[in-house]
Write a protein that holds these residues in place. Structure first.
Motif, PDB file in Angstrom:
ATOM      1  N   THR A   9      -1.944  49.828 121.652  1.00 42.71           N
ATOM      2  CA  THR A   9      -2.368  50.805 122.651  1.00 42.71           C
ATOM      3  C   THR A   9      -1.321  51.888 122.864  1.00 42.71           C
ATOM      4  O   THR A   9      -1.635  53.087 122.851  1.00 42.71           O
ATOM      5  CB  THR A   9      -2.667  50.103 123.988  1.00 42.71           C
ATOM      6  N   PHE A  10      -0.061  51.506 123.053  1.00 44.56           N
ATOM      7  CA  PHE A  10       0.943  52.502 123.419  1.00 44.56           C
ATOM      8  C   PHE A  10       1.856  52.918 122.273  1.00 44.56           C
ATOM      9  O   PHE A  10       2.561  53.935 122.374  1.00 44.56           O
ATOM     10  CB  PHE A  10       1.818  51.991 124.580  1.00 44.56           C
ATOM     11  N   PHE A  11       1.839  52.168 121.163  1.00 42.54           N
ATOM     12  CA  PHE A  11       2.845  52.420 120.127  1.00 42.54           C
ATOM     13  C   PHE A  11       2.414  53.483 119.127  1.00 42.54           C
ATOM     14  O   PHE A  11       3.212  53.911 118.309  1.00 42.54           O
ATOM     15  CB  PHE A  11       3.157  51.105 119.389  1.00 42.54           C
ATOM     16  N   ASN A  12       1.173  53.916 119.161  1.00 44.20           N
ATOM     17  CA  ASN A  12       0.712  54.835 118.126  1.00 44.20           C
ATOM     18  C   ASN A  12       0.806  56.305 118.515  1.00 44.20           C
ATOM     19  O   ASN A  12       0.057  57.140 118.037  1.00 44.20           O
ATOM     20  CB  ASN A  12      -0.722  54.478 117.714  1.00 44.20           C
ATOM     21  N   TRP A  13       1.718  56.599 119.409  1.00 40.20           N
ATOM     22  CA  TRP A  13       2.096  57.992 119.629  1.00 40.20           C
ATOM     23  C   TRP A  13       3.535  58.019 120.101  1.00 40.20           C
ATOM     24  O   TRP A  13       4.024  57.082 120.724  1.00 40.20           O
ATOM     25  CB  TRP A  13       1.182  58.673 120.646  1.00 40.20           C
ATOM     26  N   GLY A  14       4.254  59.086 119.754  1.00 34.65           N
ATOM     27  CA  GLY A  14       5.674  59.137 120.066  1.00 34.65           C
ATOM     28  C   GLY A  14       6.078  60.489 120.612  1.00 34.65           C
ATOM     29  O   GLY A  14       5.265  61.406 120.714  1.00 34.65           O
ATOM     30  N   PRO A  15       7.349  60.659 120.970  1.00 35.72           N
ATOM     31  CA  PRO A  15       7.820  61.927 121.534  1.00 35.72           C
ATOM     32  C   PRO A  15       7.770  63.048 120.506  1.00 35.72           C
ATOM     33  O   PRO A  15       7.914  62.829 119.311  1.00 35.72           O
ATOM     34  CB  PRO A  15       9.268  61.603 121.950  1.00 35.72           C
ATOM     35  N   SER A  16       7.543  64.254 120.999  1.00 32.84           N
ATOM     36  CA  SER A  16       7.521  65.458 120.163  1.00 32.84           C
ATOM     37  C   SER A  16       6.469  65.383 119.074  1.00 32.84           C
ATOM     38  O   SER A  16       6.623  65.958 118.003  1.00 32.84           O
ATOM     39  CB  SER A  16       8.913  65.691 119.541  1.00 32.84           C
ATOM     40  N   GLY A  17       5.394  64.658 119.325  1.00 30.43           N
ATOM     41  CA  GLY A  17       4.292  64.615 118.378  1.00 30.43           C
ATOM     42  C   GLY A  17       4.511  63.718 117.184  1.00 30.43           C
ATOM     43  O   GLY A  17       3.671  63.664 116.289  1.00 30.43           O
ATOM     44  N   LEU A  18       5.640  63.028 117.083  1.00 32.93           N
ATOM     45  CA  LEU A  18       5.895  62.136 115.960  1.00 32.93           C
ATOM     46  C   LEU A  18       5.025  60.894 116.068  1.00 32.93           C
ATOM     47  O   LEU A  18       4.820  60.357 117.143  1.00 32.93           O
ATOM     48  CB  LEU A  18       7.370  61.714 115.920  1.00 32.93           C
ATOM     49  N   SER A  19       4.553  60.448 114.920  1.00 25.26           N
ATOM     50  CA  SER A  19       3.773  59.217 114.898  1.00 25.26           C
ATOM     51  C   SER A  19       4.721  58.028 114.891  1.00 25.26           C
ATOM     52  O   SER A  19       5.897  58.139 114.524  1.00 25.26           O
ATOM     53  CB  SER A  19       2.878  59.175 113.661  1.00 25.26           C
ATOM     54  N   SER A  20       4.186  56.870 115.276  1.00 28.68           N
ATOM     55  CA  SER A  20       5.009  55.652 115.255  1.00 28.68           C
ATOM     56  C   SER A  20       5.440  55.320 113.839  1.00 28.68           C
ATOM     57  O   SER A  20       6.554  54.830 113.616  1.00 28.68           O
ATOM     58  CB  SER A  20       4.211  54.490 115.853  1.00 28.68           C
ATOM     59  N   GLY A  21       4.562  55.583 112.846  1.00 25.17           N
ATOM     60  CA  GLY A  21       4.920  55.313 111.460  1.00 25.17           C
ATOM     61  C   GLY A  21       6.116  56.125 111.012  1.00 25.17           C
ATOM     62  O   GLY A  21       7.023  55.618 110.339  1.00 25.17           O
ATOM     63  N   GLU A  22       6.149  57.394 111.390  1.00 19.70           N
ATOM     64  CA  GLU A  22       7.273  58.253 111.007  1.00 19.70           C
ATOM     65  C   GLU A  22       8.572  57.792 111.665  1.00 19.70           C
ATOM     66  O   GLU A  22       9.630  57.744 111.021  1.00 19.70           O
ATOM     67  CB  GLU A  22       6.970  59.700 111.388  1.00 19.70           C
ATOM     68  N   MET A  23       8.500  57.454 112.948  1.00 16.01           N
ATOM     69  CA  MET A  23       9.713  56.992 113.638  1.00 16.01           C
ATOM     70  C   MET A  23      10.248  55.701 113.027  1.00 16.01           C
ATOM     71  O   MET A  23      11.458  55.534 112.864  1.00 16.01           O
ATOM     72  CB  MET A  23       9.422  56.795 115.125  1.00 16.01           C
TER      73      MET A  23
ATOM     74  N   TYR B 220       1.440  46.936 113.954  1.00 14.59           N
ATOM     75  CA  TYR B 220       0.775  47.615 115.062  1.00 14.59           C
ATOM     76  C   TYR B 220       0.556  49.098 114.796  1.00 14.59           C
ATOM     77  O   TYR B 220      -0.035  49.788 115.626  1.00 14.59           O
ATOM     78  CB  TYR B 220       1.594  47.450 116.344  1.00 14.59           C
ATOM     79  N   VAL B 221       1.060  49.595 113.676  1.00 15.27           N
ATOM     80  CA  VAL B 221       0.899  51.009 113.350  1.00 15.27           C
ATOM     81  C   VAL B 221      -0.529  51.247 112.888  1.00 15.27           C
ATOM     82  O   VAL B 221      -1.004  50.601 111.947  1.00 15.27           O
ATOM     83  CB  VAL B 221       1.895  51.440 112.261  1.00 15.27           C
TER      84      VAL B 221
ATOM     85  N   ARG C 126      -0.953  53.132 108.696  1.00 15.31           N
ATOM     86  CA  ARG C 126       0.157  52.601 107.894  1.00 15.31           C
ATOM     87  C   ARG C 126       0.447  53.449 106.669  1.00 15.31           C
ATOM     88  O   ARG C 126       1.546  53.413 106.125  1.00 15.31           O
ATOM     89  CB  ARG C 126      -0.154  51.163 107.459  1.00 15.31           C
ATOM     90  N   ASP C 127      -0.557  54.213 106.222  1.00 16.92           N
ATOM     91  CA  ASP C 127      -0.302  55.072 105.067  1.00 16.92           C
ATOM     92  C   ASP C 127       0.711  56.158 105.406  1.00 16.92           C
ATOM     93  O   ASP C 127       1.493  56.578 104.542  1.00 16.92           O
ATOM     94  CB  ASP C 127      -1.604  55.684 104.554  1.00 16.92           C
ATOM     95  N   ILE C 128       0.734  56.612 106.674  1.00 14.87           N
ATOM     96  CA  ILE C 128       1.739  57.594 107.089  1.00 14.87           C
ATOM     97  C   ILE C 128       3.121  56.960 107.053  1.00 14.87           C
ATOM     98  O   ILE C 128       4.090  57.559 106.557  1.00 14.87           O
ATOM     99  CB  ILE C 128       1.415  58.142 108.492  1.00 14.87           C
TER     100      ILE C 128
END
Length: 683
Positions: A318-332, A367-368, A371-373
């Motif tokens: 629910t909360f992990f699939n978006w991050g600060p400054s528009g970064l995705s959780s996969g990228e972080m 939880y991502v 996952r391809d990202i």
């Protein structure tokens, strides 16, 4: 003259007469004492039957009949008059033991064994169960009903005190009951007795306590009281009321996780771009710690119950699939992995610390949503570690790829595994090339050359350009190409200059300095061996370099930390009218420096590559489904496509419909003429 042997039935008749006389005397029905003649006759009969020679030795038969007669009398006369008193006494002692009083359990066990000793034939189970167990179960129900009522009726200042007190006492009672069963009662009573205790203590009052417990369990989670939480779970799992607690657990994790992400968003909006990256990594560490904390709750407090695993899974998704400054959780996560693996490759972290950190990342990747990202960003970071930064520990790289493969399948890691294998192949080729040059002195170009041979299609896409290189570089490349074609005739080399690195000897007037730079930078700098000064347009014409790359290179050589070139006019911006001159007076306290080339914007290209790969994956999935089904409704085709691709990403319905239309246009599919909602596969 010999006496004939005494028959068993005749002899037993004498004994039986005496036994009847004895019973009457005991019961007060006959006041006449037993005569000496009767006693002697019985004694003689028993003696003779036990001492006669076989087959007239009746000692065993006599003993069995006597035992049966005594048992029959005890059961029918003695025990029937005392069994109620014995039963009540046993139950009273058991209740005393439940209350914590000292009870002689061995005596209690011996008294209870009377029921077993008096069991006869097929009536064995009925006798114990009907004359004792039924009453024990009824008394147990009354006993624990009173106990539970008294506990819930006590006055406490806080809800937490009520719940803690109730469940502590209930758990102690259950433990005590199991001890009584093991030490006193028959094992066949265990299931029935425990069910009654659980019902009276846990089921009857669970509904009454449930609302209080939800706030209580939330307080336990917030205060990290894992022991109390474990006790609550052990009691709750028997009452079928775990779901509300699991929902509370999920909502609490979502709230805590969302707060972390929101803090990261606020911090990122108020900081410079270089500080945002550090904040992102702090956020990843915090989320990893959060997951580690609540995973321990699931395993230790909730015994890996599926409801709590589900709650943990849903909350993080629910909360992990978006991050600060528009970064995705996969990228972080990919950036975090990169930092950990770099630290391990540089020796800043031990092997154990690296593997421990990466193990937690593997768990979080589950939880991502896309996952391809994550896989694409991870692949690009791996590419830089292998070829650009040269900070790689192959054991660590192989270890985490093995973990990813076990968790998410071979398709997830196939390209990355090939990249690592290419690095091993490069070492073998380097050794072969060195041997080739040592045996062919004429072919030696006089420049140390190391070539990384990469398998096309597995590495991140990079642009190739027809760069005009200095003759020394061209000769080295031709020598390697000839060597490679001799050994691998069916393979073709494509040179990617943007990935290369060079070491140049800079002959500056103060002192010579070794310059470590990219091939692009070296190609521009070597132009100044022929002339000290060039205009922008001249450099562009002689190098044949793309304009955006040329501007980055000239900026790194004239406007960055190390000003190898002088720029006229002096400014931080590269223009087509600028002039550049070799800075012969350049110096530095180090004798070897690395001149970095700012990387081109890769994030946008990575996302574009992911979108392209997704379109290809959707196409392949649709064709695969239709090839097997031949005819399928549009709705079912979309649903099956989503199901197939959900392991890597969740495709949008709109994107699937767009690809279906594209496949119809390319004549892979067609709509049914009579029913447009049906799709047909065209072989």
């Amino acid at each position: 003259m010999s006496t004939p042997p005494l028959d068993l039935d005749v002899g037993w008749g004498h004994v039986e007469q005496v036994l009847v006389k004895l019973k009457n005397i005991i019961e007060g029905c006959d006041d006449t004492p037993m005569s000496a003649d009767d006693f002697m006759m019985t004694y003689a009969s028993v003696y003779n039957m036990c001492t006669q020679k076989p087959p007239h030795d009746y000692s065993q038969q006599l003993y069995d009949r006597y035992k049966q007669e005594i048992r029959k009398y005890l059961l029918q006369a003695v025990f029937q008059t005392m069994k109620f008193k014995i039963r009540d006494a046993i139950i009273a002692l058991i209740n005393q033991d439940r209350d914590g009083n000292q009870v002689d359990k061995s005596l209690l066990k011996n008294v209870l064994d009377v029921y077993v000793e008096c069991e006869i034939g097929e009536r064995q189970r009925d006798f114990y169960e009907k004359d004792f167990e039924v009453y024990l179960l009824a008394e147990t129900r009354i006993y624990y009903s009173r106990k539970a009522s008294s506990w819930t009726g006590q006055d406490y200042s806080h809800v937490e005190d009520i719940c803690h007190n109730y469940w502590s006492k209930a758990e102690e009672c259950l433990k005590k009951e199991k001890e009584i069963i093991s030490q006193v009662l028959l094992s066949r009573s265990e299931r029935k007795l425990i069910e009654i205790v659980q019902h009276e203590l846990f089921t009857v009052y669970s509904k009454q306590l449930l609302e209080m417990e939800l706030s209580y369990s939330l307080a336990l989670v917030k205060d990290n009281k894992m022991e109390d939480l474990s006790r609550m779970y052990r009691n709750h799992k028997m009452t079928q009321f775990l779901e509300p607690v699991a929902n509370m657990f999920k909502e609490h994790i979502i709230a805590e996780g969302t707060a972390l992400v929101s803090q990261g968003e606020d911090a990122a909006s108020n900081k410079a771009s270089n500080e945002i990256s550090a904040r992102q990594q702090v956020l990843v560490v915090q989320i990893i710690e959060l997951h580690h904390k609540y995973l321990a709750y699931v395993t230790d407090c909730f015994s890996n119950h599926f409801l709590f695993h589900k709650a943990l899974n849903e909350s993080f998704r629910t909360f992990f699939n978006w991050g600060p400054s528009g970064l995705s959780s996969g990228e972080m996560l990919a950036i975090y992995c990169d930092n950990i693996l770099k630290a391990g490759g540089n020796g800043k972290l031990t092997d154990e610390a690296v593997e421990k950190a990466l193990e937690k990342v593997v768990q979080l990747v589950a939880y991502v949503g896309d996952r391809d990202i994550f896989a694409e960003f991870y692949r690009r970071k791996l590419f830089r570690r292998l070829l650009v930064d040269r900070s790689v520990d192959e054991d660590h790289e192989k270890w985490i790829l093995t973990k990813f493969k076990q968790q998410y399948g071979g398709y997830f890691t196939s390209k990355m595994e090939t990249m690592v294998k290419d690095l091993e192949l490069t070492r073998d080729i380097k050794t072969e090339f060195e041997q080739y040059l040592s045996s062919n002195k004429i072919a030696n170009p006089g420049i140390d050359l190391t070539v990384a041979v990469l398998t096309s299609g597995f590495w991140p896409s990079t642009k190739t350009a027809d760069l005009n290189l200095p003759s020394e570089m061209v000769k080295s490349m031709e020598v390697f190409t000839d060597f490679f074609q001799m050994r691998r005739k069916n393979q073709k080399l494509t040179w990617i200059y943007s990935l290369g690195n060079c070491t140049l000897n800079g002959n500056f007037e103060p002192k010579p300095i070794e310059l470590i730079m990219s091939t692009y930078q070296a190609a521009i700098l070597l132009l100044f061996n022929g002339s000290d000064r060039f205009g922008y347009e001249d450099i562009k014409a002689q190098s044949n370099m793309a304009e955006n790359d040329l501007m980055r290179v000239l900026h790194s050589l004239s406007c960055a930390k190390y000003k190898i070139l002088k720029k006229y006019p002096s400014s931080k911006t590269i223009l087509a009218t600028d002039e550049f001159e070799f800075n012969a007076m350049f110096t530095d306290r180090m004798r070897r420096i690395k001149i970095s080339l700012p990387p081109a914007e890769e994030r946008r290209k990575t996302i574009e590559d992911v979108d392209r790969d997704r379109r290809c994956a959707i196409d392949a999935s649709i064709v695969r489904i239709m090839k097997m089904r031949k005819v399928l409704s549009h709705q079912h085709l979309v649903a099956e496509c989503i199901e197939q691709l959900s392991r890597l990403f969740k495709p949008e319905v709109r994107a699937i419909k767009k690809q279906i239309e594209g496949l119809i246009f390319r004549e892979y599919l067609e709509r049914d003429k009579d029913n447009p909602t049906l799709m047909r596969y065209l072989a």
